[in-house]
Design a protein around this motif. Structure first.
Motif, short mmCIF file in Angstrom:
data_model
loop_
_atom_site.label_atom_id
_atom_site.label_comp_id
_atom_site.label_asym_id
_atom_site.label_seq_id
_atom_site.Cartn_x
_atom_site.Cartn_y
_atom_site.Cartn_z
N MET A 111 0.78 -1.34 -0.03
CA MET A 111 0.08 -0.09 0.07
C MET A 111 0.89 1.19 0.25
N ILE A 112 0.37 2.30 -0.67
CA ILE A 112 1.31 3.57 -0.46
C ILE A 112 0.62 4.57 0.58
N VAL A 113 1.50 5.01 1.42
CA VAL A 113 1.20 5.87 2.55
C VAL A 113 1.69 7.22 2.40
N ARG A 114 1.11 8.21 2.50
CA ARG A 114 1.54 9.61 2.16
C ARG A 114 1.68 10.32 3.49
N ILE A 115 2.86 10.74 3.85
CA ILE A 115 3.13 11.53 5.23
C ILE A 115 2.92 12.81 4.68
N MET A 116 2.09 13.59 5.23
CA MET A 116 1.94 15.07 4.63
C MET A 116 3.09 15.89 4.76
N GLY A 117 3.52 16.63 4.04
CA GLY A 117 4.80 17.36 4.09
C GLY A 117 6.17 16.64 3.83
N GLU A 118 6.08 15.27 3.67
CA GLU A 118 7.11 14.66 3.46
C GLU A 118 7.19 13.78 2.34
N GLY B 72 0.69 13.16 25.40
CA GLY B 72 0.60 11.75 24.60
C GLY B 72 0.48 11.60 23.39
N PHE B 73 -0.44 12.45 22.82
CA PHE B 73 -0.92 12.70 21.37
C PHE B 73 0.42 12.87 20.52
N ARG B 74 1.05 13.80 21.02
CA ARG B 74 2.41 14.08 20.45
C ARG B 74 3.46 13.29 20.14
N THR B 75 3.55 12.26 21.51
CA THR B 75 4.62 11.27 21.38
C THR B 75 4.13 9.92 20.65
N LEU C 277 4.45 7.56 13.02
CA LEU C 277 5.33 8.17 11.64
C LEU C 277 6.57 7.44 11.68
N ASP C 278 7.24 7.53 12.68
CA ASP C 278 8.55 6.76 12.84
C ASP C 278 8.33 5.35 12.25
N LYS C 279 7.33 4.65 12.80
CA LYS C 279 7.10 3.07 12.46
C LYS C 279 6.91 2.97 11.06
N VAL C 280 6.10 4.06 10.50
CA VAL C 280 5.82 4.05 8.95
C VAL C 280 7.21 4.23 8.30
N ARG C 281 7.98 5.09 8.62
CA ARG C 281 9.42 5.20 8.05
C ARG C 281 10.17 4.02 7.91
N GLU C 282 10.11 3.60 9.36
CA GLU C 282 11.09 2.27 9.51
C GLU C 282 10.54 1.10 8.70
N LEU C 283 9.13 0.80 8.75
CA LEU C 283 8.69 -0.27 7.95
C LEU C 283 8.66 -0.25 6.27
N GLY C 284 8.52 1.12 5.90
CA GLY C 284 8.15 1.46 4.75
C GLY C 284 9.40 1.45 3.75
N SER C 285 9.31 1.88 2.52
CA SER C 285 10.20 2.05 1.61
C SER C 285 9.81 3.54 0.85
N PRO C 286 10.74 4.21 1.05
CA PRO C 286 10.47 5.75 0.45
C PRO C 286 10.29 5.57 -1.28
N LEU D 103 -3.35 5.81 2.20
CA LEU D 103 -3.64 6.12 3.57
C LEU D 103 -2.93 7.74 3.50
N ILE D 104 -3.30 8.48 4.15
CA ILE D 104 -2.77 9.79 4.40
C ILE D 104 -2.77 9.90 5.86
N LEU D 105 -1.26 10.28 6.17
CA LEU D 105 -1.12 10.59 7.80
C LEU D 105 -0.57 12.08 7.84
N PRO D 106 -0.89 12.68 9.13
CA PRO D 106 -0.66 13.82 9.37
C PRO D 106 0.81 14.16 9.29
N ALA D 107 1.13 15.33 9.18
CA ALA D 107 2.74 15.83 9.32
C ALA D 107 2.98 15.70 10.75
N PRO D 108 4.39 15.65 11.02
CA PRO D 108 5.02 15.43 12.45
C PRO D 108 4.45 16.52 13.29
N ASP D 109 4.00 17.96 12.66
CA ASP D 109 3.83 19.02 13.61
C ASP D 109 2.39 19.33 13.57
#
Length: 92
Positions: free
Chosen positions: A1-8, A39-42, A48-57, A68-74
């Motif tokens: 599946m293709i996942v977008r992290i907004m802004g990345e 807690g939300f921020r953590t 997002l770190d897990k998506v980056r770790e498990l996924g291939s850019p 799947l579209i995920l929010p930006a880290p901020d």
């Protein structure tokens, strides 16, 4: 599946990892509902770190439809509330 992290950008992620991400998504949803900002921020960063770790850019010039579209880290609690589907960011 293709996942977008907004802004990345986008990553390719095996469907087999969705259950692992869904666990973090459940925690994130509970923190949002309780208004737990720290807690939300953590948890958002952990997701997002897990998506980056498990996924291939994907290459920057690649533009695939994102499943799947995920929010930006901020992203703020309010930003993410706007993006939520029934049951969280990750379907399932």
């Amino acid at each position: 599946m293709i996942v977008r992290i907004m802004g990345e950008g986008q990553v390719s992620l095996a469907e087999s990892h969705v259950a692992e991400l869904d666990e973090l998504d459940d925690i994130l949803l509970a923190e949002m509902e309780s208004g737990d900002g720290p807690g939300f921020r953590t948890t958002l960063h952990a997701l997002l770190d897990k998506v980056r770790e498990l996924g291939s850019p994907l290459p920057d010039d690649s533009l695939e439809p994102s499943e799947l579209i995920l929010p930006a880290p901020d992203a703020t609690l309010e930003d993410v509330r706007f993006m939520l589907r029934d049951g969280g960011l990750i379907p399932g």
